[in-house]
Design an enzyme around this catalytic site. Structure first.
Site, PDB file in Angstrom:
ATOM      1  N   TYR A   1     -63.900 -30.403   6.825  1.00 58.66           N
ATOM      2  CA  TYR A   1     -64.396 -30.255   5.455  1.00 58.66           C
ATOM      3  C   TYR A   1     -63.759 -29.016   4.834  1.00 58.66           C
ATOM      4  O   TYR A   1     -64.137 -27.875   5.110  1.00 58.66           O
ATOM      5  CB  TYR A   1     -65.920 -30.120   5.423  1.00 58.66           C
ATOM      6  CG  TYR A   1     -66.675 -31.342   5.903  1.00 58.66           C
ATOM      7  CD1 TYR A   1     -66.046 -32.569   6.062  1.00 58.66           C
ATOM      8  CD2 TYR A   1     -68.033 -31.276   6.186  1.00 58.66           C
ATOM      9  CE1 TYR A   1     -66.736 -33.688   6.499  1.00 58.66           C
ATOM     10  CE2 TYR A   1     -68.745 -32.394   6.614  1.00 58.66           C
ATOM     11  CZ  TYR A   1     -68.088 -33.597   6.776  1.00 58.66           C
ATOM     12  OH  TYR A   1     -68.792 -34.696   7.196  1.00 58.66           O
TER      13      TYR A   1
ATOM     14  N   HIS B   1     -66.257 -37.134  15.667  1.00 57.65           N
ATOM     15  CA  HIS B   1     -66.273 -37.527  14.258  1.00 57.65           C
ATOM     16  C   HIS B   1     -65.853 -38.981  14.055  1.00 57.65           C
ATOM     17  O   HIS B   1     -66.380 -39.675  13.187  1.00 57.65           O
ATOM     18  CB  HIS B   1     -65.355 -36.592  13.460  1.00 57.65           C
ATOM     19  CG  HIS B   1     -65.714 -36.485  12.022  1.00 57.65           C
ATOM     20  ND1 HIS B   1     -65.295 -35.448  11.223  1.00 57.65           N
ATOM     21  CD2 HIS B   1     -66.464 -37.267  11.206  1.00 57.65           C
ATOM     22  CE1 HIS B   1     -65.763 -35.602   9.996  1.00 57.65           C
ATOM     23  NE2 HIS B   1     -66.466 -36.708   9.959  1.00 57.65           N
TER      24      HIS B   1
ATOM     25  N   PRO C   1     -76.403 -41.085   1.806  1.00 58.56           N
ATOM     26  CA  PRO C   1     -77.571 -41.946   1.584  1.00 58.56           C
ATOM     27  C   PRO C   1     -77.789 -42.321   0.121  1.00 58.56           C
ATOM     28  O   PRO C   1     -78.565 -43.235  -0.167  1.00 58.56           O
ATOM     29  CB  PRO C   1     -78.731 -41.100   2.118  1.00 58.56           C
ATOM     30  CG  PRO C   1     -78.281 -39.690   1.924  1.00 58.56           C
ATOM     31  CD  PRO C   1     -76.806 -39.715   2.193  1.00 58.56           C
TER      32      PRO C   1
ATOM     33  N   GLY D   1     -75.054 -43.115  -1.742  1.00 60.62           N
ATOM     34  CA  GLY D   1     -73.814 -43.792  -2.101  1.00 60.62           C
ATOM     35  C   GLY D   1     -72.785 -42.918  -2.771  1.00 60.62           C
ATOM     36  O   GLY D   1     -72.114 -43.324  -3.712  1.00 60.62           O
TER      37      GLY D   1
ATOM     38  N   PHE E   1     -74.945 -40.062 -12.179  1.00 66.10           N
ATOM     39  CA  PHE E   1     -73.589 -40.577 -11.967  1.00 66.10           C
ATOM     40  C   PHE E   1     -72.944 -40.944 -13.305  1.00 66.10           C
ATOM     41  O   PHE E   1     -73.546 -41.600 -14.152  1.00 66.10           O
ATOM     42  CB  PHE E   1     -73.622 -41.801 -11.056  1.00 66.10           C
ATOM     43  CG  PHE E   1     -72.258 -42.334 -10.742  1.00 66.10           C
ATOM     44  CD1 PHE E   1     -71.429 -41.653  -9.871  1.00 66.10           C
ATOM     45  CD2 PHE E   1     -71.792 -43.493 -11.347  1.00 66.10           C
ATOM     46  CE1 PHE E   1     -70.147 -42.129  -9.597  1.00 66.10           C
ATOM     47  CE2 PHE E   1     -70.529 -43.967 -11.079  1.00 66.10           C
ATOM     48  CZ  PHE E   1     -69.705 -43.289 -10.204  1.00 66.10           C
TER      49      PHE E   1
ATOM     50  N   ALA F   1     -67.288 -42.600 -15.924  1.00 69.15           N
ATOM     51  CA  ALA F   1     -66.104 -42.174 -16.675  1.00 69.15           C
ATOM     52  C   ALA F   1     -65.708 -40.741 -16.366  1.00 69.15           C
ATOM     53  O   ALA F   1     -64.676 -40.260 -16.856  1.00 69.15           O
ATOM     54  CB  ALA F   1     -66.351 -42.331 -18.172  1.00 69.15           C
ATOM     55  N   GLY F   2     -66.517 -40.052 -15.565  1.00 74.80           N
ATOM     56  CA  GLY F   2     -66.297 -38.624 -15.383  1.00 74.80           C
ATOM     57  C   GLY F   2     -65.750 -38.208 -14.033  1.00 74.80           C
ATOM     58  O   GLY F   2     -65.783 -37.015 -13.717  1.00 74.80           O
TER      59      GLY F   2
END
Length: 339
Positions: free
Chosen positions: A60, A128, A208, A210, A218, A221-222
């Site tokens: 990460y 992983h 969890p 999505g 959400f 368009a961004g």
């Protein structure tokens, strides 16, 4: 608030922690920029809300997430359960990396992770991804040796099939299996979840909500140009508008129940886990304290049968796979996702 606990795994390798954890991939900029100062402030807010399960990985941000957590954990390490992972080669572009389950790689990476985290042990160390070129037994054996060495308290597996879980569990007891599970992504319910319930292994659900589509915030368009979600079929131009409309059904149901969409998505998971008999922790990630507060609403929300049935119908309406490569996740290797 006081969060419910969950016990992952069985003696002598069981871990008891909060049923809601924090997925720290967001601290490495996967879904947008966040400064180190803002990340530390967010972690303090997460802690103030009772969340003590922190999940990260060596890849990460190529160590960025672990380093930030290490800074935050100074002086309070004993108050947290910390999980990290290795088994994906850090070299190469995100989304095109290869698995690496070789023993020498896993031994090397735990040392680097411990250094970044500023600790001499992690509570849970995951493979992983299984390496198709290394039998899973040959990866799990060295993880067990790290437990014996005191560098790891328990071991986990991520995105493994039911067969891989059984094979690994014979080499060393597995405490937790981590995979994607949500209202939109349900393939683990076929084989993986019944297997962990049978063997007494905990289940940790990542993404969890999505990757954000199952929230009230959400914005189809961004999505920024560098947003990791652009690599996933759900968010491709040909699928995104349709899937956002499917997610809107969850948002509408949540509004009718007086709960944020993210909270409803979590409440559905806890209800499903209880039905299956699986010990569940969820590890959503976010860059915003307000979003964490919305997630917390789902931990003890009582989901009625009608709302559960409505959400049950959504996964079949989704267009696209949950992974950019079906063979990268358990459902693909179990023949549950089209190739």
């Amino acid at each position: 608030m006081t969060l419910p606990d969950v016990t992952l795994g069985r003696e002598p390798y069981e871990l008891t922690t909060t049923a809601l954890g924090y997925g720290a991939m967001s601290l490495a900029g996967a879904y947008g920029p966040i400064s180190d100062e803002a990340a530390i402030a967010l972690l303090h807010d997460v802690y103030d809300r009772g969340v003590t399960f922190l999940d990260t990985a060596n890849i990460y941000g190529l160590g960025v997430s672990e380093t930030i957590l290490g800074t935050f954990l100074r002086g309070r390490r004993h108050e947290f359960m910390v999980a990290t992972k290795a088994g994906i080669d850090p070299s190469g572009e995100a989304g095109k990396r290869r698995q690496n389950g070789k023993p020498e790689h896993l031994r090397e990476q735990i040392e680097l992770s411990l250094r970044r985290l500023g600790t001499d042990y992690v509570d849970l160390y995951y493979l992983h991804r299984p390496d198709p070129e290394v039998p899973i037994e040959e990866s799990v054996g060295p993880l067990g040796e790290l437990v014996e060495a005191g560098k790891v308290r328990s071991i986990g597996l991520s995105e493994v099939t039911a067969e891989e879980i059984r094979r690994a569990h014979q080499v060393h007891p597995v405490t937790a299996v981590q995979s994607e599970w949500s209202v939109f992504a349900r393939d683990v319910e076929r084989y993986v979840l019944p297997t962990v319930a049978e063997l007494g292994i905990g289940f940790v659900a990542f993404s969890p909500v999505g990757r954000g589509i199952l929230t009230d915030h959400f914005d189809a368009a961004g999505l920024a140009e560098g947003d990791t979600r652009r690599k996933f079929p759900w968010f491709s131009p040909e699928n995104l508008t349709h899937n956002d409309a499917v997610a809107a059904q969850l948002r509408q149901a949540a509004a009718g129940l007086g709960i944020p969409a993210a909270g409803l998505a979590l409440a559905w998971l806890y209800k499903k886990a209880a039905r299956i008999g699986a010990d569940l922790a969820t590890i959503p990630g976010t860059r915003y304290t307000s979003h964490m507060d919305e997630l917390l609403r789902g931990v003890d929300f009582e989901l009625d049968v009608d709302a559960e049935a409505q959400l049950d119908s959504l996964a079949d309406q989704v267009h696209g796979d949950r992974s950019f490569d079906p063979m990268w996740v358990s459902g693909g290797r179990e023949g549950l996702l089209p190739r």
